[in-house]
Design a protein around this motif. Structure first.
Motif, mmCIF file in Angstrom:
data_model
loop_
_atom_site.group_PDB
_atom_site.id
_atom_site.type_symbol
_atom_site.label_atom_id
_atom_site.label_comp_id
_atom_site.label_asym_id
_atom_site.label_seq_id
_atom_site.Cartn_x
_atom_site.Cartn_y
_atom_site.Cartn_z
ATOM 1 N N ILE A 1 0.828 -1.169 0.121
ATOM 2 C CA ILE A 1 0.158 0.168 0.056
ATOM 3 C C ILE A 1 0.880 1.186 0.065
ATOM 4 N N PRO A 2 2.110 1.270 1.034
ATOM 5 C CA PRO A 2 2.652 2.367 0.946
ATOM 6 C C PRO A 2 3.411 3.021 -0.354
ATOM 7 N N LYS A 3 3.538 1.958 -1.126
ATOM 8 C CA LYS A 3 4.447 2.156 -2.359
ATOM 9 C C LYS A 3 3.584 2.960 -3.302
ATOM 10 N N TYR B 1 -7.290 -1.810 -4.232
ATOM 11 C CA TYR B 1 -7.793 -3.332 -3.517
ATOM 12 C C TYR B 1 -8.203 -4.264 -4.530
ATOM 13 N N ASP B 2 -8.682 -3.798 -5.637
ATOM 14 C CA ASP B 2 -9.232 -4.956 -6.732
ATOM 15 C C ASP B 2 -7.887 -5.508 -7.256
ATOM 16 N N GLU B 3 -6.946 -4.689 -7.500
ATOM 17 C CA GLU B 3 -5.624 -5.186 -8.245
ATOM 18 C C GLU B 3 -4.956 -5.960 -7.188
ATOM 19 N N LEU B 4 -4.877 -5.660 -5.941
ATOM 20 C CA LEU B 4 -3.724 -6.518 -5.066
ATOM 21 C C LEU B 4 -4.701 -7.759 -4.532
ATOM 22 N N LYS B 5 -5.930 -7.864 -4.703
ATOM 23 C CA LYS B 5 -6.811 -8.819 -4.360
ATOM 24 C C LYS B 5 -6.546 -10.190 -5.312
ATOM 25 N N GLN B 6 -6.080 -9.638 -6.474
ATOM 26 C CA GLN B 6 -5.815 -10.817 -7.436
ATOM 27 C C GLN B 6 -4.454 -11.744 -7.001
ATOM 28 N N ASN C 1 -4.457 -12.912 -0.436
ATOM 29 C CA ASN C 1 -5.777 -13.532 -0.057
ATOM 30 C C ASN C 1 -6.440 -12.389 0.911
ATOM 31 N N ILE C 2 -6.735 -11.234 0.366
ATOM 32 C CA ILE C 2 -7.305 -10.383 1.404
ATOM 33 C C ILE C 2 -8.640 -9.835 1.046
ATOM 34 N N ARG C 3 -9.317 -9.527 2.235
ATOM 35 C CA ARG C 3 -10.642 -8.976 2.187
ATOM 36 C C ARG C 3 -10.823 -7.646 2.666
ATOM 37 N N TRP C 4 -11.858 -6.880 2.209
ATOM 38 C CA TRP C 4 -12.007 -5.600 2.190
ATOM 39 C C TRP C 4 -11.704 -4.956 3.436
ATOM 40 N N GLU C 5 -11.906 -5.856 4.605
ATOM 41 C CA GLU C 5 -11.534 -5.173 5.973
ATOM 42 C C GLU C 5 -9.921 -5.368 6.318
ATOM 43 N N LYS D 1 -8.134 -2.241 7.382
ATOM 44 C CA LYS D 1 -7.116 -2.105 8.575
ATOM 45 C C LYS D 1 -5.827 -1.705 8.267
ATOM 46 N N VAL D 2 -5.147 -2.109 7.207
ATOM 47 C CA VAL D 2 -3.629 -1.724 6.963
ATOM 48 C C VAL D 2 -3.705 -0.147 6.723
ATOM 49 N N LEU D 3 -4.800 0.498 6.088
ATOM 50 C CA LEU D 3 -4.920 1.838 5.776
ATOM 51 C C LEU D 3 -5.015 2.577 7.066
ATOM 52 N N ARG D 4 -5.764 2.166 7.889
ATOM 53 C CA ARG D 4 -5.681 2.908 9.218
ATOM 54 C C ARG D 4 -4.583 2.763 10.005
ATOM 55 N N GLU D 5 -3.807 1.512 9.811
ATOM 56 C CA GLU D 5 -2.437 1.398 10.583
ATOM 57 C C GLU D 5 -1.648 2.222 10.124
#
Ligand code: SAH
Length: 382
Positions: free
Chosen positions: A297-299, A319-324, A327-331, A335-339
């Motif tokens: 994400i930070p990249k 999100y859609d790109e990384l989901k490819q 194994n991530i869910r929207w949450e 979560k990582v955005l918040r952190e």
């Protein structure tokens, strides 16, 4: 040569007992097998379980005089009557044996070996030792489901390990000596050492080797970095060629689960021909995926200075790109955005922000500056 290229059989030497059993039954023209025992395997692949029972000397498949009421076809589907059935050892002599463990054993390949090396057992604190024992139990389950427990070896087995151990050691190879001695006994002089700090990535070619070593290492305290490489140094001193190889997800080990059992499953999947990324994703839990998210994400962040306040923004579509490939869910994404103190905005909004901003260089590589107060609102409602 014909028009079609034949895939060399050496590319997939892997065969599990269940496949061999199906092969034998097919050759004998047997389409389904029933049971006279209540001990009948269940689970994803009953023929694998059945083959392992036979290999352990626990009964045989026999020809009956009368058909069973039901049976299972070679895909494991329940079907009608059959003249062939699994029986427990006490009944074997009463019938004509059609397939037993020795017939399966003859057709199983001698390689590859999956070895877990316990050299560094004593470098662990008690809690870590418990985890090593637990991960080995899981590794046994993986090998049982996907391969053959008799090709799974644990080396440098010691008394304390045996006390904590949860693996039926009589069903695998439990070796109290060194890995080098074990390899020599098997006539192997080159191995692949799976090592997250290796320079080279595990390749298709490496998968042809006859033994693969996973370090029996659990690192809760973070004091065992680089330990796996030492297993290799010891082997090299003993005259064994060591191919140190890492498993990576799109070029990086972050996001690759590092538990012994997960590494064993990734390796086995690859040995059966699955590609590395797919094999990793099959075992990657959201926790592992989040390790990587924190890096990915930070990249892609864009820095905006809006009315004097700094905002770190990424595209929501990321999100859609990384989901490819994670194994991530929207949450997990949120979560990582918040952190990391970031916000996600739709691409079209980012375009809009870009239009009303000016780029300014700074020590962190630059940011986009927007003087309008109302632009801040754009960042809040996401
Ligand atoms: N802290 C240890 C790693 C322990 S992980 C070190 O730095 O060496 C336990 C074992 O899993 C390792 O010994 C290795 O055999 C395997 N492993 C974990 N992640 C891996 C990866 N990305 N690639 C290859 N092997 C890995």
């Amino acid at each position: 040569m014909g028009r079609f290229k034949k895939v060399p059989s050496s590319l997939c030497p892997m065969k599990k007992p269940g496949d061999v059993l199906r092969e034998i039954l097919q050759e004998k023209g047997i389409k389904s097998v029933g049971t006279l025992s209540r001990k009948w395997p269940s689970g994803r692949d009953i023929y694998q379980e059945l083959a392992l029972l036979l290999l352990e000397g626990d009964g045989a498949i026999v020809e009956l005089r009368e058909e069973t009421a039901e049976s299972w076809d070679l895909n494991g589907k329940k079907v009608g009557p059959s003249k062939y059935a699994y029986v427990r050892p006490c009944f074997v002599e009463k019938f004509k044996v059609i397939v037993d463990g020795s017939e399966i054993a003859k057709r199983l390949p001698d390689y590859p070996w999956i070895i877990v090396d316990l050299t560094f057992w004593n470098r662990h604190i008690p809690k870590e030792k418990d985890k090593v024992a637990l991960q080995l139990r899981e590794t046994y389950a993986v090998v049982r489901r996907m391969y053959y427990p008799r090709r799974f070896a644990i080396t440098w087995v010691n008394e304390e390990f045996k006390k904590k151990n949860k693996v039926p050691l009589e069903k695998v190879v439990s070796y109290e000596g060194s890995t080098a001695d074990f390899l020599r006994e098997k006539g192997i002089n080159r191995v692949v050492l799976l090592d997250p700090n290796a320079e080279e990535v595990l390749s298709r070619e490496d998968l042809q080797e006859r033994a693969f070593i996973i370090g029996g290492i659990v690192d809760m305290k973070g004091d065992k970095k680089g330990t796996t490489a030492k297993i290799g140094e010891v082997l090299e001193k003993e005259g064994i060629d060591v191919l140190r190889r890492k498993i990576v997800l799109r070029g990086d080990i972050v996001g690759v689960p590092d538990r012994i059992n997960h590494i064993a499953e990734i390796l086995l999947r690859m040995l059966y021909g699955e590609d590395m990324e797919k094999a990793i994703l099959a075992v990657q839990a959201p926790t592992h995926a989040r390790w990587r998210l924190r890096k990915e994400i930070p990249k892609r962040k864009i820095r905006y200075l809006i009315d004097g306040k700094l905002y770190l923004v990424v595209e929501k579509e990321l999100y859609d790109e990384l989901k490819q490939w994670l194994n991530i869910r929207w949450e997990d994404f949120v979560k990582v955005l918040r952190e990391t103190g970031m916000v996600a905005l739709e691409r079209r909004r980012i375009h809009h922000l870009n239009k009303i901003s000016v780029f300014r260089f700074d020590k962190s590589g630059g940011k986009r500056v927007i003087l309008l107060k109302r632009a801040a609102l754009l960042c809040y409602n996401c």
